[in-house]
Design a protein around this motif. Structure first.
Motif, short mmCIF file in Angstrom:
data_model
loop_
_atom_site.label_atom_id
_atom_site.label_comp_id
_atom_site.label_asym_id
_atom_site.label_seq_id
_atom_site.Cartn_x
_atom_site.Cartn_y
_atom_site.Cartn_z
N ARG A 175 4.37 4.22 -7.69
CA ARG A 175 4.52 3.84 -7.20
C ARG A 175 5.66 3.27 -5.97
O ARG A 175 6.74 3.79 -6.16
CB ARG A 175 5.04 2.05 -7.89
N ASP A 226 -2.82 5.62 -2.49
CA ASP A 226 -3.59 4.39 -2.34
C ASP A 226 -5.35 4.12 -1.85
O ASP A 226 -5.25 5.19 -0.52
CB ASP A 226 -3.18 2.90 -2.29
N HIS A 237 -8.51 -2.87 -2.98
CA HIS A 237 -7.48 -2.02 -2.83
C HIS A 237 -7.33 -1.22 -4.47
O HIS A 237 -6.96 -1.55 -5.61
CB HIS A 237 -6.21 -2.62 -3.16
N ILE A 291 -5.53 1.66 -5.78
CA ILE A 291 -3.72 2.39 -6.42
C ILE A 291 -3.76 3.60 -6.67
O ILE A 291 -5.38 4.02 -8.30
CB ILE A 291 -3.56 1.32 -7.38
N VAL A 310 0.61 -1.24 0.48
CA VAL A 310 -0.32 -0.04 0.08
C VAL A 310 1.52 1.33 0.50
O VAL A 310 1.89 1.64 0.43
CB VAL A 310 -0.59 0.00 1.51
#
Length: 82
Positions: free
Chosen positions: A81, A48, A74, A76, A44
């Motif tokens: 990232r 997110d 979840h 994104i 995570v």
């Protein structure tokens, strides 16, 4: 969390009693903590979105026990990232 007991208006306690469910406490209470692990695990990152639903149903054979269902999503986020 911590909770304090002072009795009731009809039966006040002479001494305040305090319990904690914090995991670092050296003494235990009648409360327990449960961890729910996700398999497979996922990362995570900042941005997110985690949403979900937890359903707990008491077992008929022993009302101190529960069946637990955990559903989650979840999402994104737009950030790079982590």
């Amino acid at each position: 969390f911590d909770v304090k007991f002072n009795g009731s208006p009809h039966s006040p306690s002479l001494v305040e009693v305090e319990f904690s469910t914090a995991p670092h406490e050296d003494w235990s209470t009648h409360w327990g903590q449960q961890g729910f692990l996700v398999h497979p695990s996922f990362t995570v990152c900042d941005g997110d979105n985690i949403s979900g639903h937890i359903e707990m149903t008491r077992k008929s054979v022993n009302p101190r026990l529960y069946d637990v269902s955990v559903m989650y999503r979840h999402g994104i986020g737009p950030e790079q990232r982590c």
